[in-house]
Design an enzyme around this catalytic site. Structure first.
Site: not given
Ligand code: SAM
Ligand code: SF4
Ligand code: DTB
Length: 322
Positions: A54, A261, A61, A189, A58, A129, A98
């Protein structure tokens, strides 16, 4: 029936957080019972339909291309494989499927394949979802037309703390996508992650953002940070579990008709802590051995916990009473 409020002030939300624990939980549980069957929990299963690589940064992530979390990237899955996973989730008892993709934003041709997935999952009799990143108006319209029930897009934290965690897209970008989803008539959501080193005030401000939207999100995921080796947030001071439970309770009080949730992080929570989250007003979970890329409690463990707590699965997302 209590009216739903959209005019929360940070100071009163911080005062809720500061209540004696018993008073806070009592208040949350009392409101929960006005709007929902107190022993019913909605169950969703997750599948990562496109994993890793990606472009976003973040800090929590494991799917960001910028961090070495040891994850094997995977291109967008074929529709038949997704439907097999959905069937399995249904057989295990999930009512919603989802699908998550590690994109900053999807391309229009990706949306067409996702729509096929949505239609296939709906044909199995499950709610759908997806979470795909930022969307355009055309894309939200196409997803709605394809029958999508919910779109997940989290604010993650307060506007103030956001830039400490993500720099590649703004808070406003997220609010814009959420407004497009709402405008298209898709259920929203939207929630956040706690345990990222944010302050009490940041947690209060996140909930103020969510509850002061023109309409409350139908589903509000509260994630506990899952710390993954290689990500910048690995090693963050863990949050006091009681603060997590308080966050669930305050979300329940502020958005009493929404599904709150109990999301990521359950794998490192005791059964007793999860029981307190349900008491505080959580009434949906992710169910299945995996979240997107990290572990979730085993299904047989969750079934045993439901049995021990006298909980049953079911329910639509938003309280009929609202
Ligand atoms: N890439 C898209 C986005 O960021 O909107 C969708 C997938 S992203 C993995 C979905 C959500 O997963 C993120 O917004 C975050 O809130 C949650 N998430 C990701 N990594 C996480 C982690 N290590 N612990 C808790 N929540 C996490
Ligand atoms: Fe990409 Fe992870 Fe951020 Fe979603 S949460 S935009 S998968 S880096
Ligand atoms: C949400 O709020 N939490 C889920 C879902 N929406 C997409 C994702 C949690 C991901 C946890 C880290 C992982 O498994 O990769």
């Amino acid at each position: 029936m209590s009216a739903l409020r959209h005019d929360w002030q940070a100071s009163e939300v911080q005062a809720l957080f500061s209540l004696p624990f018993n008073d806070l939980i009592f208040k949350a549980q009392t409101l929960h019972r006005v709007h929902f069957d107190p022993n019913e929990v909605q169950i969703s299963s997750l599948l990562s339909i496109k994993t890793g690589s990606c472009a976003e940064d973040c800090g929590y992530c494991p799917q960001s291309a910028r961090y070495d979390s040891g994850l094997t990237p995977q291109a967008l899955m074929p529709v038949d494989k997704v439907l097999q996973a959905a069937q399995q989730a249904k057989d295990q008892g999930a009512s919603r499927f989802c699908m998550g993709a590690a994109w900053r934003q999807p391309k229009d041709r990706d949306i067409e394949r996702v729509v096929e997935m949505v239609q296939g999952v709906k044909a199995l009799g499950m709610e759908t979802c997806v979470t795909l990143g930022m969307l355009t108006d055309t894309q939200t319209a196409r997803l709605k037309e394809g029958g999508l029930d919910y779109y997940n897009h989290n604010l993650d934290t307060s506007e103030d703390y956001y830039s400490q965690v993500i720099t590649t897209r703004s808070y406003q970008d997220r609010l814009d996508t959420l407004a497009r989803v709402r405008e298209a008539g898709i259920n929203v959501c939207c929630g956040g992650i706690v345990g990222m080193g944010e302050s009490d005030k940041d947690r209060a401000l996140l909930l103020v953002q969510l509850a002061n939207m023109p309409k409350h999100p139908e589903s509000v995921p509260i994630n506990m940070l899952v710390q993954v080796e290689g990500t910048p947030l690995m090693g963050t001071e863990p949050l006091d579990p009681l603060t997590f439970i308080r966050t669930v309770a305050v979300a329940r009080i502020m958005m009493p008709a929404s599904r709150v949730r109990l999301s990521a992080g359950r794998n490192s929570m005791s059964d007793e802590m999860q029981a307190l989250c349900f008491l505080a007003g959580a009434n949906s979970i992710f169910y299945g051995d995996k979240l997107l890329t990290t572990d979730n409690p085993m299904t047989n463990h969750d079934l045993a916990l439901f049995e021990r707590l006298g909980l049953h699965a079911g329910g639509s997302s938003y309280a009929l009473a609202s």
